[in-house]
Write a protein that holds these residues in place. Structure first.
Motif, short mmCIF file in Angstrom:
data_model
loop_
_atom_site.label_atom_id
_atom_site.label_comp_id
_atom_site.label_asym_id
_atom_site.label_seq_id
_atom_site.Cartn_x
_atom_site.Cartn_y
_atom_site.Cartn_z
N UNK A 5 9.02 1.59 2.63
CA UNK A 5 8.09 2.58 2.83
C UNK A 5 6.79 2.39 1.84
N UNK A 6 6.82 1.32 1.15
CA UNK A 6 5.48 0.89 0.40
C UNK A 6 4.51 0.62 1.48
N UNK A 7 3.39 1.14 1.15
CA UNK A 7 2.28 1.10 2.12
C UNK A 7 1.94 -0.35 2.81
N UNK A 8 1.97 -1.48 1.75
CA UNK A 8 2.03 -2.71 2.45
C UNK A 8 3.06 -3.25 3.29
N UNK A 17 -3.42 1.18 -6.68
CA UNK A 17 -2.30 0.32 -7.16
C UNK A 17 -1.62 -0.49 -6.14
N UNK A 18 -1.54 0.09 -5.01
CA UNK A 18 -0.66 -0.61 -3.87
C UNK A 18 -1.75 -1.70 -3.43
N UNK A 19 -2.90 -1.92 -3.83
CA UNK A 19 -3.60 -2.94 -3.35
C UNK A 19 -3.65 -4.16 -4.35
N UNK A 20 -2.91 -3.76 -5.55
CA UNK A 20 -2.91 -4.93 -6.64
C UNK A 20 -1.50 -5.23 -6.96
N UNK A 21 -1.38 -6.34 -7.42
CA UNK A 21 -0.12 -6.92 -8.03
C UNK A 21 -0.35 -7.90 -9.15
N UNK A 41 2.69 -4.26 7.04
CA UNK A 41 3.60 -5.55 7.52
C UNK A 41 4.30 -5.42 8.62
N UNK A 42 4.98 -4.44 8.57
CA UNK A 42 6.04 -4.11 9.59
C UNK A 42 4.98 -4.19 11.03
N UNK A 43 3.84 -3.46 11.14
CA UNK A 43 3.18 -3.24 12.03
C UNK A 43 2.50 -4.67 12.60
N UNK A 44 2.05 -5.41 11.65
CA UNK A 44 1.46 -6.77 11.80
C UNK A 44 2.67 -7.71 12.33
N UNK A 45 3.92 -7.65 11.89
CA UNK A 45 5.15 -8.27 12.39
C UNK A 45 5.32 -7.93 13.85
#
Length: 317
Positions: A34-37, A98-102, A41-45
């Motif tokens: 459920x992490x936004x990325x 934060x969800x855009x950073x790592x 990613x599931x949608x892109x997949x």
């Protein structure tokens, strides 16, 4: 957002950015479907399967779905930016950014490879394979470490500098568009059956990272100047930055390799750096360089946002 002015938004963003980095240091990158990325990613997949589209329209389909994906991912970030009152925007914005950073996860992944190599070479190879696309089964311990720290060096741009750069320019929506675009490139930007469907993703990632990669290179040169290694780092930039395929990733990698005095090696593709020391000896210095540059760029952007916001409010623009 009240008051709903660009000036106040700049000031709020100046608070959101360092708070977001603090959140990242405290909680890292939670692993959840459920992490936004992970969701994007599931949608892109789903839409990124070449078999889903006739070959003749794959480039057009990839470009169209790039836009759709960027809009869908960015919409919540946009709504938070413009609808939340300031006392909700600051904490909510920090968590969304934060969800855009790592940042912390880059260090954790490299440390995990070092720890695995301490057990045996097979564990190190297996752990490194989770970070990079190359075949790690036949790499030496030093080459395994190289794969891990190369990933950290390259992702200084992808996962830290670029998201902060676009946040500074366009706020939360800017960081969100970048993160969606970078995720699409990571999943589709390959020279295989995904070449056509991922063409737009790869080109957009090159364009978006062009300026941030050079900012990262400049900041790294300043850092190594403080360490008495400017000349080595600069010579490495000039000689090695084009060894890695692509126009951006080789910049931070070449500066770090020669600045720290190690080799980055992808067997059969490139060797960067001076090779004065091993990565086992100098790996922590790479981590330190990434930390210093991250904090410095965060401080720089926050100061610029404060100056711009204060100026706009003072002048009544």
């Amino acid at each position: 957002m009240e008051p709903n002015t660009i000036g106040y938004l700049f000031l709020l963003n100046a608070a959101v950015l360092p708070l977001s980095l603090l959140v990242d240091r405290l909680i890292g990158d939670p692993r959840s479907r459920y992490h936004p990325v992970a969701l994007v990613g599931s949608f892109i997949g789903w839409w990124g399967r070449p078999a889903l589209w006739p070959q003749g329209i794959q480039r057009i389909a990839g470009a169209g779905m790039w836009l759709v994906t960027a809009i869908l991912f960015t919409l919540p970030f946009f709504l938070v930016s413009w609808l939340f009152p300031w006392f909700l925007f600051i904490p909510a914005g920090a968590f969304l950014l934060k969800f855009c950073l790592a940042w912390r996860s880059l260090e954790e992944h490299a440390a995990a490879v070092d720890l695995a190599l301490g057990q045996n070479i097979s564990e190190g190879q297996k752990t490194a394979s989770l970070m990079v696309s190359r075949d790690t089964r036949y790499l030496s311990p030093e080459q395994v470490r190289s794969a891990a720290y190369e990933s950290m060096a390259e992702n200084l741009v992808d996962s830290i500098i670029s998201p902060m750069f676009y946040f500074g320019l366009f706020g939360l929506p800017g960081a969100a568009v970048y993160r969606a675009a970078n995720t699409m490139d990571a999943m589709l930007g390959y020279q295989d059956e995904r070449k056509r469907i991922g063409w737009c993703s790869a080109r957009m990632d090159d364009i978006q990272n062009f300026i941030p990669a050079r900012i990262a290179g400049g900041l790294l040169l300043v850092y190594f100047a403080t360490q008495g290694r400017f000349s080595q780092a600069y010579r490495g930039l000039l000689s090695d930055r084009r060894k890695r395929p692509g126009i951006n990733g080789g910049i931070p990698m070449s500066v770090i390799a020669s600045g720290v005095g190690i080799h980055f090696e992808k067997p059969g593709i490139y060797v960067m750096g001076t090779g004065e020391r091993t990565l086992e000896e100098a790996g922590k210095e790479i981590t330190r360089a990434v930390r210093v540059v991250t904090v410095a760029f965060c401080a720089l952007i926050s100061m610029v946002l404060i100056l711009l916001g204060s100026g706009i409010i003072y002048t009544g623009l």
